[in-house]
Write a protein that holds these residues in place. Structure first.
Motif, PDB file in Angstrom:
ATOM      1  N   GLU A  41       0.860  -1.173   0.000  1.00 17.55           N
ATOM      2  CA  GLU A  41       0.000   0.000   0.000  1.00 17.55           C
ATOM      3  C   GLU A  41       0.896   1.222   0.000  1.00 17.55           C
ATOM      4  O   GLU A  41       1.871   1.282   0.739  1.00 17.55           O
ATOM      5  CB  GLU A  41      -0.912  -0.006   1.226  1.00 17.55           C
ATOM      6  N   TRP A  42       0.560   2.219  -0.832  1.00 22.74           N
ATOM      7  CA  TRP A  42       1.409   3.399  -0.925  1.00 22.74           C
ATOM      8  C   TRP A  42       0.561   4.625  -1.248  1.00 22.74           C
ATOM      9  O   TRP A  42      -0.550   4.515  -1.746  1.00 22.74           O
ATOM     10  CB  TRP A  42       2.486   3.213  -1.991  1.00 22.74           C
ATOM     11  N   GLY A  43       1.128   5.787  -0.928  1.00 19.58           N
ATOM     12  CA  GLY A  43       0.432   7.032  -1.234  1.00 19.58           C
ATOM     13  C   GLY A  43       1.022   8.198  -0.458  1.00 19.58           C
ATOM     14  O   GLY A  43       2.104   8.112   0.118  1.00 19.58           O
ATOM     15  N   ARG A  44       0.277   9.286  -0.433  1.00 23.05           N
ATOM     16  CA  ARG A  44       0.680  10.493   0.269  1.00 23.05           C
ATOM     17  C   ARG A  44       0.230  10.391   1.723  1.00 23.05           C
ATOM     18  O   ARG A  44      -0.875   9.929   2.001  1.00 23.05           O
ATOM     19  CB  ARG A  44       0.061  11.717  -0.401  1.00 23.05           C
ATOM     20  N   LEU A  45       1.087  10.803   2.649  1.00 25.34           N
ATOM     21  CA  LEU A  45       0.739  10.765   4.071  1.00 25.34           C
ATOM     22  C   LEU A  45      -0.537  11.563   4.322  1.00 25.34           C
ATOM     23  O   LEU A  45      -0.711  12.660   3.774  1.00 25.34           O
ATOM     24  CB  LEU A  45       1.877  11.340   4.918  1.00 25.34           C
ATOM     25  N   GLY A  46      -1.421  11.005   5.124  1.00 23.49           N
ATOM     26  CA  GLY A  46      -2.664  11.674   5.468  1.00 23.49           C
ATOM     27  C   GLY A  46      -3.798  11.405   4.502  1.00 23.49           C
ATOM     28  O   GLY A  46      -4.907  11.882   4.704  1.00 23.49           O
ATOM     29  N   GLN A  47      -3.544  10.638   3.438  1.00 24.74           N
ATOM     30  CA  GLN A  47      -4.586  10.330   2.469  1.00 24.74           C
ATOM     31  C   GLN A  47      -4.640   8.827   2.233  1.00 24.74           C
ATOM     32  O   GLN A  47      -3.725   8.098   2.602  1.00 24.74           O
ATOM     33  CB  GLN A  47      -4.312  11.058   1.153  1.00 24.74           C
ATOM     34  N   ARG A  48      -5.726   8.390   1.607  1.00 20.60           N
ATOM     35  CA  ARG A  48      -5.843   6.971   1.260  1.00 20.60           C
ATOM     36  C   ARG A  48      -4.830   6.635   0.185  1.00 20.60           C
ATOM     37  O   ARG A  48      -4.578   7.422  -0.715  1.00 20.60           O
ATOM     38  CB  ARG A  48      -7.233   6.661   0.733  1.00 20.60           C
ATOM     39  N   GLY A  49      -4.300   5.464   0.289  1.00 21.90           N
ATOM     40  CA  GLY A  49      -3.306   5.050  -0.684  1.00 21.90           C
ATOM     41  C   GLY A  49      -3.852   4.028  -1.660  1.00 21.90           C
ATOM     42  O   GLY A  49      -4.991   3.601  -1.566  1.00 21.90           O
ATOM     43  N   ARG A  50      -3.019   3.649  -2.581  1.00 20.04           N
ATOM     44  CA  ARG A  50      -3.329   2.565  -3.497  1.00 20.04           C
ATOM     45  C   ARG A  50      -2.896   1.267  -2.844  1.00 20.04           C
ATOM     46  O   ARG A  50      -2.010   1.258  -1.997  1.00 20.04           O
ATOM     47  CB  ARG A  50      -2.586   2.772  -4.808  1.00 20.04           C
TER      48      ARG A  50
END
Length: 87
Positions: A41-50
């Motif tokens: 799982e990855w993405g920008r901190l504070g948001q939902r990730g992929r």
């Protein structure tokens, strides 16, 4: 399934000068069908990730894949987060 231990790694990459605050989570989990899944799982901190699941026949193969991703992300500047809080 005799062993249900879940391995969980949280990586972060932050660079305020480039407005970069990212996370990458690697988890090994058993599936309902007896396989082992590497969940990324990855993405920008504070948001939902992929999120992506890669299935493996055995735990050893999943651990090898996790280690490969860990090396790859370390080369890109990700570091392990010390706390156990989710992104």
């Amino acid at each position: 399934m005799s062993e249900l231990t879940v391995q969980y790694l949280v990586l972060e990459r932050c660079d305020p000068a480039r407005n970069m605050a990212r996370f990458y989570v690697l988890t090994i989990e058993p599936t309902l069908f007896g396989d082992t899944a590497l969940v990324r799982e990855w993405g920008r901190l504070g948001q939902r990730g992929r999120r992506r699941l890669d299935l493996f026949a055995g735990r050893v193969q999943a651990i090898e894949a996790l280690e490969t991703w860990l090396v790859r992300k370390a080369r890109r500047g990700y570091v392990r987060r010390n706390s156990t809080a989710s992104p």
